[in-house]
Design a protein around this motif. Structure first.
Motif, PDB file in Angstrom:
ATOM      1  N   TRP A  51       2.606  -8.643   8.029  1.00 14.02           N
ATOM      2  CA  TRP A  51       2.987  -8.923   6.641  1.00 14.02           C
ATOM      3  C   TRP A  51       2.071  -9.969   6.017  1.00 14.02           C
ATOM      4  CZ3 TRP A  51       5.477  -5.403   4.272  1.00 14.02           C
ATOM      5  CH2 TRP A  51       6.467  -4.653   4.902  1.00 14.02           C
ATOM      6  N   THR A  52       1.722 -11.002   6.785  1.00 15.02           N
ATOM      7  CA  THR A  52       0.799 -12.024   6.281  1.00 15.02           C
ATOM      8  C   THR A  52      -0.570 -11.417   6.022  1.00 15.02           C
ATOM      9  OG1 THR A  52       1.979 -13.806   7.396  1.00 15.02           O
ATOM     10  CG2 THR A  52      -0.316 -14.226   6.819  1.00 15.02           C
ATOM     11  N   GLY A  53      -1.037 -10.566   6.929  1.00 12.65           N
ATOM     12  CA  GLY A  53      -2.331  -9.913   6.753  1.00 12.65           C
ATOM     13  C   GLY A  53      -2.379  -9.049   5.506  1.00 12.65           C
ATOM     14  N   ILE A  54      -1.330  -8.278   5.276  1.00 11.66           N
ATOM     15  CA  ILE A  54      -1.268  -7.431   4.083  1.00 11.66           C
ATOM     16  C   ILE A  54      -1.329  -8.292   2.826  1.00 11.66           C
ATOM     17  CG2 ILE A  54       0.257  -5.918   2.745  1.00 11.66           C
ATOM     18  CD1 ILE A  54       1.256  -4.840   5.504  1.00 11.66           C
ATOM     19  N   LYS A  55      -0.563  -9.363   2.806  1.00 11.88           N
ATOM     20  CA  LYS A  55      -0.539 -10.250   1.637  1.00 11.88           C
ATOM     21  C   LYS A  55      -1.892 -10.895   1.402  1.00 11.88           C
ATOM     22  CE  LYS A  55       1.986 -14.116  -0.465  1.00 11.88           C
ATOM     23  NZ  LYS A  55       1.069 -14.129  -1.537  1.00 11.88           N
ATOM     24  N   LYS A  56      -2.538 -11.352   2.475  1.00  9.87           N
ATOM     25  CA  LYS A  56      -3.856 -11.988   2.321  1.00  9.87           C
ATOM     26  C   LYS A  56      -4.884 -11.014   1.758  1.00  9.87           C
ATOM     27  CE  LYS A  56      -3.397 -15.974   4.922  1.00  9.87           C
ATOM     28  NZ  LYS A  56      -3.937 -17.257   4.710  1.00  9.87           N
ATOM     29  N   VAL A  57      -4.873  -9.783   2.259  1.00 11.32           N
ATOM     30  CA  VAL A  57      -5.815  -8.776   1.768  1.00 11.32           C
ATOM     31  C   VAL A  57      -5.579  -8.526   0.276  1.00 11.32           C
ATOM     32  CG1 VAL A  57      -6.420  -6.319   1.911  1.00 11.32           C
ATOM     33  CG2 VAL A  57      -6.191  -7.658   4.004  1.00 11.32           C
ATOM     34  N   PHE A  58      -4.333  -8.352  -0.111  1.00  9.97           N
ATOM     35  CA  PHE A  58      -4.028  -8.082  -1.522  1.00  9.97           C
ATOM     36  C   PHE A  58      -4.379  -9.289  -2.400  1.00  9.97           C
ATOM     37  CE2 PHE A  58      -1.447  -7.822  -5.340  1.00  9.97           C
ATOM     38  CZ  PHE A  58      -1.751  -6.545  -5.765  1.00  9.97           C
ATOM     39  N   ASP A  59      -3.996 -10.482  -1.952  1.00  9.79           N
ATOM     40  CA  ASP A  59      -4.267 -11.684  -2.741  1.00  9.79           C
ATOM     41  C   ASP A  59      -5.763 -11.880  -2.978  1.00  9.79           C
ATOM     42  OD1 ASP A  59      -1.582 -12.229  -3.002  1.00  9.79           O
ATOM     43  OD2 ASP A  59      -1.549 -13.818  -1.487  1.00  9.79           O
ATOM     44  N   GLU A  60      -6.559 -11.626  -1.953  1.00 12.63           N
ATOM     45  CA  GLU A  60      -8.015 -11.775  -2.112  1.00 12.63           C
ATOM     46  C   GLU A  60      -8.560 -10.729  -3.075  1.00 12.63           C
ATOM     47  OE1 GLU A  60     -11.813 -13.227  -1.897  1.00 12.63           O
ATOM     48  OE2 GLU A  60      -9.996 -14.176  -1.140  1.00 12.63           O
ATOM     49  N   ALA A  61      -8.112  -9.500  -2.936  1.00  9.34           N
ATOM     50  CA  ALA A  61      -8.601  -8.425  -3.800  1.00  9.34           C
ATOM     51  C   ALA A  61      -8.216  -8.664  -5.253  1.00  9.34           C
ATOM     52  CB  ALA A  61      -8.068  -7.072  -3.320  1.00  9.34           C
ATOM     53  N   LYS A  62      -7.005  -9.127  -5.501  1.00 11.38           N
ATOM     54  CA  LYS A  62      -6.550  -9.309  -6.883  1.00 11.38           C
ATOM     55  C   LYS A  62      -7.266 -10.457  -7.591  1.00 11.38           C
ATOM     56  CE  LYS A  62      -2.562 -12.329  -6.408  1.00 11.38           C
ATOM     57  NZ  LYS A  62      -1.149 -12.509  -6.620  1.00 11.38           N
ATOM     58  N   ASN A  63      -7.913 -11.339  -6.832  1.00 15.41           N
ATOM     59  CA  ASN A  63      -8.705 -12.408  -7.444  1.00 15.41           C
ATOM     60  C   ASN A  63      -9.858 -11.855  -8.269  1.00 15.41           C
ATOM     61  OD1 ASN A  63      -7.176 -14.538  -6.456  1.00 15.41           O
ATOM     62  ND2 ASN A  63      -8.402 -14.725  -4.596  1.00 15.41           N
ATOM     63  N   SER A  64     -10.248 -10.615  -7.997  1.00 10.14           N
ATOM     64  CA  SER A  64     -11.370  -9.989  -8.708  1.00 10.14           C
ATOM     65  C   SER A  64     -10.920  -9.129  -9.880  1.00 10.14           C
ATOM     66  CB  SER A  64     -12.188  -9.137  -7.735  1.00 10.14           C
ATOM     67  OG  SER A  64     -12.726  -9.948  -6.727  1.00 10.14           O
ATOM     68  N   GLY A  65      -9.621  -9.055 -10.123  1.00 16.35           N
ATOM     69  CA  GLY A  65      -9.121  -8.251 -11.232  1.00 16.35           C
ATOM     70  C   GLY A  65      -8.049  -7.286 -10.781  1.00 16.35           C
ATOM     71  N   GLU A  66      -7.898  -6.222 -11.544  1.00 17.82           N
ATOM     72  CA  GLU A  66      -6.862  -5.238 -11.249  1.00 17.82           C
ATOM     73  C   GLU A  66      -7.183  -4.483  -9.962  1.00 17.82           C
ATOM     74  OE1 GLU A  66      -6.042  -2.678 -14.569  1.00 17.82           O
ATOM     75  OE2 GLU A  66      -6.170  -4.357 -15.976  1.00 17.82           O
ATOM     76  N   VAL A  67      -6.146  -4.262  -9.164  1.00 18.21           N
ATOM     77  CA  VAL A  67      -6.332  -3.581  -7.887  1.00 18.21           C
ATOM     78  C   VAL A  67      -5.064  -2.801  -7.543  1.00 18.21           C
ATOM     79  CG1 VAL A  67      -5.566  -5.579  -6.538  1.00 18.21           C
ATOM     80  CG2 VAL A  67      -7.051  -3.911  -5.481  1.00 18.21           C
ATOM     81  N   SER A  68      -5.257  -1.669  -6.907  1.00 11.01           N
ATOM     82  CA  SER A  68      -4.147  -0.907  -6.323  1.00 11.01           C
ATOM     83  C   SER A  68      -4.292  -0.977  -4.814  1.00 11.01           C
ATOM     84  CB  SER A  68      -4.193   0.547  -6.762  1.00 11.01           C
ATOM     85  OG  SER A  68      -3.966   0.666  -8.139  1.00 11.01           O
ATOM     86  N   MET A  69      -3.157  -1.035  -4.131  1.00 11.59           N
ATOM     87  CA  MET A  69      -3.166  -1.082  -2.672  1.00 11.59           C
ATOM     88  C   MET A  69      -2.157  -0.074  -2.169  1.00 11.59           C
ATOM     89  SD  MET A  69      -2.072  -4.278  -0.273  1.00 11.59           S
ATOM     90  CE  MET A  69      -3.302  -4.791   0.888  1.00 11.59           C
ATOM     91  N   VAL A  70      -2.565   0.718  -1.193  1.00  7.83           N
ATOM     92  CA  VAL A  70      -1.681   1.684  -0.549  1.00  7.83           C
ATOM     93  C   VAL A  70      -1.489   1.212   0.894  1.00  7.83           C
ATOM     94  CG1 VAL A  70      -1.374   4.079   0.156  1.00  7.83           C
ATOM     95  CG2 VAL A  70      -2.496   3.545  -2.023  1.00  7.83           C
ATOM     96  N   VAL A  71      -0.226   1.102   1.302  1.00  4.02           N
ATOM     97  CA  VAL A  71       0.092   0.611   2.654  1.00  4.02           C
ATOM     98  C   VAL A  71       1.096   1.558   3.314  1.00  4.02           C
ATOM     99  CG1 VAL A  71       1.016  -1.314   3.998  1.00  4.02           C
ATOM    100  CG2 VAL A  71      -0.220  -1.784   1.882  1.00  4.02           C
ATOM    101  N   THR A  72       0.803   1.917   4.543  1.00  6.43           N
ATOM    102  CA  THR A  72       1.749   2.651   5.371  1.00  6.43           C
ATOM    103  C   THR A  72       2.072   1.760   6.564  1.00  6.43           C
ATOM    104  OG1 THR A  72       0.771   4.763   4.724  1.00  6.43           O
ATOM    105  CG2 THR A  72       2.151   4.750   6.705  1.00  6.43           C
ATOM    106  N   ILE A  73       3.354   1.506   6.775  1.00  5.57           N
ATOM    107  CA  ILE A  73       3.791   0.593   7.846  1.00  5.57           C
ATOM    108  C   ILE A  73       4.637   1.367   8.839  1.00  5.57           C
ATOM    109  CG2 ILE A  73       5.112  -1.491   8.368  1.00  5.57           C
ATOM    110  CD1 ILE A  73       4.518  -2.354   5.463  1.00  5.57           C
TER     111      ILE A  73
END
Length: 78
Positions: A51-73
């Motif tokens: 969960w922390t890894g998913i959040k870190k990846v999304f947080d870093e990506a969103k720093n550059s603007g709009e982003v979509s993320m698809v996750v399968t858990i």
């Protein structure tokens, strides 16, 4: 144990590859196993790590603007 398949899709940018690479690199700062594939990144670990890894990846990506993320858990063995 959890595993997740994560795909990042930066929007409205010509630097998608750089944004994706930067987001994935945040995982190297965590105590987590991950494998980068051609379309997604596979993350393995305990619940908190994944969960922390998913959040870190999304947080870093969103720093550059709009982003979509698809996750399968999954909590099943792979």
């Amino acid at each position: 144990m959890l595993c997740a398949e994560v795909s990042i899709y930066p929007q409205k940018t010509n630097n998608a590859s750089q944004i994706i690479t930067g987001a994935i690199q945040t995982l190297s700062q965590e105590n987590i196993e991950y494998k980068v594939g051609s379309l997604s990144t596979h993350i393995d670990g305990n619940d908190d790590q994944v969960w922390t890894g998913i959040k870190k990846v999304f947080d870093e990506a969103k720093n550059s603007g709009e982003v979509s993320m698809v996750v399968t858990i999954s909590n099943s063995a792979h």
